[in-house]
Scaffold this motif. Structure first.
Motif, PDB file in Angstrom:
ATOM      1  N   SER A 259     -44.188 -22.645 -60.690  1.00  0.00           N
ATOM      2  CA  SER A 259     -44.108 -22.185 -59.469  1.00  0.00           C
ATOM      3  C   SER A 259     -45.112 -23.254 -58.593  1.00  0.00           C
ATOM      4  N   PRO A 260     -44.721 -23.469 -57.243  1.00  0.00           N
ATOM      5  CA  PRO A 260     -45.461 -24.441 -56.433  1.00  0.00           C
ATOM      6  C   PRO A 260     -46.902 -23.510 -56.199  1.00  0.00           C
ATOM      7  N   ALA A 261     -47.070 -22.437 -56.397  1.00  0.00           N
ATOM      8  CA  ALA A 261     -48.475 -21.665 -55.920  1.00  0.00           C
ATOM      9  C   ALA A 261     -49.396 -22.097 -57.307  1.00  0.00           C
ATOM     10  N   TYR A 262     -48.763 -22.086 -58.527  1.00  0.00           N
ATOM     11  CA  TYR A 262     -49.630 -22.156 -59.665  1.00  0.00           C
ATOM     12  C   TYR A 262     -49.847 -23.608 -59.814  1.00  0.00           C
ATOM     13  N   GLN A 263     -48.674 -24.446 -59.447  1.00  0.00           N
ATOM     14  CA  GLN A 263     -48.842 -26.076 -59.734  1.00  0.00           C
ATOM     15  C   GLN A 263     -49.853 -26.649 -58.631  1.00  0.00           C
ATOM     16  N   ASN A 264     -50.000 -26.062 -57.599  1.00  0.00           N
ATOM     17  CA  ASN A 264     -50.968 -26.109 -56.656  1.00  0.00           C
ATOM     18  C   ASN A 264     -52.503 -26.164 -56.973  1.00  0.00           C
ATOM     19  N   ILE A 265     -52.861 -25.176 -57.868  1.00  0.00           N
ATOM     20  CA  ILE A 265     -54.093 -24.932 -58.484  1.00  0.00           C
ATOM     21  C   ILE A 265     -54.278 -25.551 -60.005  1.00  0.00           C
TER      22      ILE A 265
END
Length: 110
Positions: A71-77
């Motif tokens: 997910s973009p949200a996890y990949q972002n962190i």
């Protein structure tokens, strides 16, 4: 069938980046129904050596575990963790509640 994200981490640098990662990861898990099962905690090594931290997150199924990690949200962190620790991470499917050890022998040539 339940699936798990399992991380074996070492050399974790507990600085601002890891603190930010920890503050943000729960929000990435919620849409995929991910829940921490193991997150560090007391341990007793009974065989071999174990110096790493163990993290286990449960998901309702393998698809949700995969979608969370990608997910973009996890990949972002993600870089907040990978830049401040070393280790291995896998996604793995669990077994049914009535699983017995010998079930893995079914269909194998012995």
């Amino acid at each position: 069938m339940t699936a798990f994200a399992i991380a074996r981490l070492r050399d974790v640098k507990m600085g601002p980046d890891i603190q930010s990662y920890l503050a943000r990861i729960d929000d990435t898990l919620a849409p995929f129904e991910g829940k921490f099962i193991i997150h560090g905690g007391r341990k007793k090594v009974v065989e071999g050596q174990w110096t790493e931290d163990l993290i286990v997150i449960a998901f309702p199924d393998f698809d949700k575990a995969s979608r969370w990690y990608e997910s973009p949200a996890y990949q972002n962190i993600l870089a907040l963790r990978t830049g401040n620790s070393a280790g291995d991470v896998i996604l793995i499917e669990g077994v049914p509640q009535n699983h017995r050890a010998t079930d893995i022998l079914a269909g194998m040539e012995l």
